[in-house]
Scaffold this motif. Sequence first.
Motif, PDB file in Angstrom:
ATOM      1  N   MET A   1       0.820  -1.200   0.000  1.00 62.24           N
ATOM      2  CA  MET A   1       0.000   0.000   0.000  1.00 62.24           C
ATOM      3  C   MET A   1       0.866   1.267   0.000  1.00 62.24           C
ATOM      4  N   GLY A   2       1.999   1.204   0.678  1.00 62.75           N
ATOM      5  CA  GLY A   2       2.875   2.367   0.743  1.00 62.75           C
ATOM      6  C   GLY A   2       3.363   2.828  -0.611  1.00 62.75           C
ATOM      7  N   TYR A   3       3.728   1.873  -1.462  1.00 60.50           N
ATOM      8  CA  TYR A   3       4.221   2.257  -2.779  1.00 60.50           C
ATOM      9  C   TYR A   3       3.103   2.752  -3.682  1.00 60.50           C
ATOM     10  N   GLY A   4       1.885   2.282  -3.457  1.00 60.33           N
ATOM     11  CA  GLY A   4       0.741   2.811  -4.203  1.00 60.33           C
ATOM     12  C   GLY A   4       0.485   4.263  -3.837  1.00 60.33           C
ATOM     13  N   LEU A   5       0.556   4.572  -2.537  1.00 61.62           N
ATOM     14  CA  LEU A   5       0.415   5.961  -2.094  1.00 61.62           C
ATOM     15  C   LEU A   5       1.532   6.824  -2.645  1.00 61.62           C
ATOM     16  N   LEU A   6       2.737   6.267  -2.646  1.00 60.33           N
ATOM     17  CA  LEU A   6       3.882   7.019  -3.165  1.00 60.33           C
ATOM     18  C   LEU A   6       3.713   7.298  -4.656  1.00 60.33           C
ATOM     19  N   ALA A   7       3.238   6.328  -5.405  1.00 66.79           N
ATOM     20  CA  ALA A   7       3.003   6.534  -6.841  1.00 66.79           C
ATOM     21  C   ALA A   7       1.961   7.622  -7.068  1.00 66.79           C
ATOM     22  N   ALA A   8       0.911   7.622  -6.252  1.00 70.91           N
ATOM     23  CA  ALA A   8      -0.116   8.658  -6.370  1.00 70.91           C
ATOM     24  C   ALA A   8       0.454  10.027  -6.003  1.00 70.91           C
ATOM     25  N   ALA A   9       1.322  10.076  -4.985  1.00 71.66           N
ATOM     26  CA  ALA A   9       1.963  11.338  -4.601  1.00 71.66           C
ATOM     27  C   ALA A   9       2.833  11.863  -5.733  1.00 71.66           C
ATOM     28  N   ILE A  10       3.550  10.968  -6.380  1.00 78.34           N
ATOM     29  CA  ILE A  10       4.399  11.364  -7.506  1.00 78.34           C
ATOM     30  C   ILE A  10       3.543  11.890  -8.649  1.00 78.34           C
ATOM     31  N   ALA A  11       2.461  11.193  -8.958  1.00 79.52           N
ATOM     32  CA  ALA A  11       1.574  11.626 -10.042  1.00 79.52           C
ATOM     33  C   ALA A  11       0.992  13.009  -9.750  1.00 79.52           C
ATOM     34  N   ALA A  12       0.599  13.247  -8.500  1.00 83.39           N
ATOM     35  CA  ALA A  12       0.040  14.554  -8.127  1.00 83.39           C
ATOM     36  C   ALA A  12       1.097  15.643  -8.226  1.00 83.39           C
ATOM     37  N   GLU A  13       2.319  15.338  -7.825  1.00 85.80           N
ATOM     38  CA  GLU A  13       3.402  16.327  -7.902  1.00 85.80           C
ATOM     39  C   GLU A  13       3.737  16.654  -9.356  1.00 85.80           C
ATOM     40  N   VAL A  14       3.771  15.642 -10.206  1.00 79.39           N
ATOM     41  CA  VAL A  14       4.051  15.859 -11.626  1.00 79.39           C
ATOM     42  C   VAL A  14       2.921  16.675 -12.263  1.00 79.39           C
ATOM     43  N   ALA A  15       1.683  16.354 -11.915  1.00 81.03           N
ATOM     44  CA  ALA A  15       0.546  17.123 -12.433  1.00 81.03           C
ATOM     45  C   ALA A  15       0.612  18.573 -11.964  1.00 81.03           C
ATOM     46  N   GLY A  16       0.959  18.780 -10.691  1.00 75.71           N
ATOM     47  CA  GLY A  16       1.078  20.131 -10.157  1.00 75.71           C
ATOM     48  C   GLY A  16       2.174  20.927 -10.836  1.00 75.71           C
ATOM     49  N   THR A  17       3.300  20.293 -11.080  1.00 72.22           N
ATOM     50  CA  THR A  17       4.408  20.973 -11.740  1.00 72.22           C
ATOM     51  C   THR A  17       4.059  21.306 -13.189  1.00 72.22           C
ATOM     52  N   THR A  18       3.405  20.380 -13.868  1.00 64.13           N
ATOM     53  CA  THR A  18       2.989  20.629 -15.245  1.00 64.13           C
ATOM     54  C   THR A  18       1.978  21.769 -15.299  1.00 64.13           C
ATOM     55  N   ALA A  19       1.038  21.775 -14.361  1.00 58.30           N
ATOM     56  CA  ALA A  19       0.062  22.872 -14.300  1.00 58.30           C
ATOM     57  C   ALA A  19       0.756  24.198 -14.022  1.00 58.30           C
ATOM     58  N   MET A  20       1.820  24.157 -13.202  1.00 61.61           N
ATOM     59  CA  MET A  20       2.555  25.384 -12.898  1.00 61.61           C
ATOM     60  C   MET A  20       3.177  25.970 -14.171  1.00 61.61           C
ATOM     61  N   LYS A  21       3.641  25.108 -15.062  1.00 59.04           N
ATOM     62  CA  LYS A  21       4.198  25.573 -16.332  1.00 59.04           C
ATOM     63  C   LYS A  21       3.140  26.353 -17.116  1.00 59.04           C
ATOM     64  N   TYR A  22       1.924  25.836 -17.113  1.00 58.08           N
ATOM     65  CA  TYR A  22       0.834  26.472 -17.861  1.00 58.08           C
ATOM     66  C   TYR A  22       0.222  27.667 -17.124  1.00 58.08           C
ATOM     67  N   SER A  23       0.566  27.853 -15.859  1.00 57.61           N
ATOM     68  CA  SER A  23      -0.004  28.972 -15.096  1.00 57.61           C
ATOM     69  C   SER A  23       0.613  30.314 -15.482  1.00 57.61           C
ATOM     70  N   GLU A  24       1.725  30.274 -16.215  1.00 58.48           N
ATOM     71  CA  GLU A  24       2.434  31.489 -16.641  1.00 58.48           C
ATOM     72  C   GLU A  24       2.714  32.411 -15.453  1.00 58.48           C
ATOM     73  N   GLY A  25       3.440  31.862 -14.495  1.00 56.31           N
ATOM     74  CA  GLY A  25       3.812  32.641 -13.313  1.00 56.31           C
ATOM     75  C   GLY A  25       2.630  32.925 -12.403  1.00 56.31           C
ATOM     76  N   PHE A  26       1.709  31.996 -12.331  1.00 54.06           N
ATOM     77  CA  PHE A  26       0.480  32.119 -11.533  1.00 54.06           C
ATOM     78  C   PHE A  26      -0.387  33.284 -11.986  1.00 54.06           C
ATOM     79  N   SER A  27      -0.327  33.591 -13.277  1.00 51.62           N
ATOM     80  CA  SER A  27      -1.173  34.662 -13.809  1.00 51.62           C
ATOM     81  C   SER A  27      -2.444  34.120 -14.464  1.00 51.62           C
ATOM     82  N   ARG A  28      -2.551  32.804 -14.638  1.00 54.15           N
ATOM     83  CA  ARG A  28      -3.751  32.183 -15.193  1.00 54.15           C
ATOM     84  C   ARG A  28      -4.421  31.373 -14.089  1.00 54.15           C
ATOM     85  N   LEU A  29      -5.711  31.599 -13.877  1.00 59.68           N
ATOM     86  CA  LEU A  29      -6.421  31.046 -12.723  1.00 59.68           C
ATOM     87  C   LEU A  29      -6.434  29.521 -12.685  1.00 59.68           C
TER      88      LEU A  29
END
Length: 106
Positions: A1-29
């Motif tokens: 179960m621990g590695y499943g949680l870790l995989a989900a944490a990694i996926a969320a972090e990657v999604a967050g970082t990718t979204a940050m790229k598209y946020s254009e310096g947090f100027s897009r909501l």
Amino acid sequence: MGYGLLAAAIAAEVAGTTAMKYSEGFSRLWPSLGAVAGYLVAFALLAQTLKVIQVGTAYAIWAGVGTAAVAAIGMFFLGESTGLAKLAGIAFVIIGVVLLNLGGAH
């Protein structure tokens, strides 16, 4: 179960970082909210992961795999440069994560 949680944490972090790229310096909501949500979920899941996996191992995997995944997304989907040095760096990150697991993740 621990590695499943870790995989989900990694996926969320990657999604967050990718979204940050598209946020254009947090100027897009919406991409900005996606970045914040991704990191909140990532840290919450990482905290749960640390209940069952050693902190050094979990963090190294989280950071290493997340870094490699974001670099690959940048190269293959965002038009960032791809070079031998970058590919070798990603390979070394993956090798390092594997070695950490072999060296005491149990």
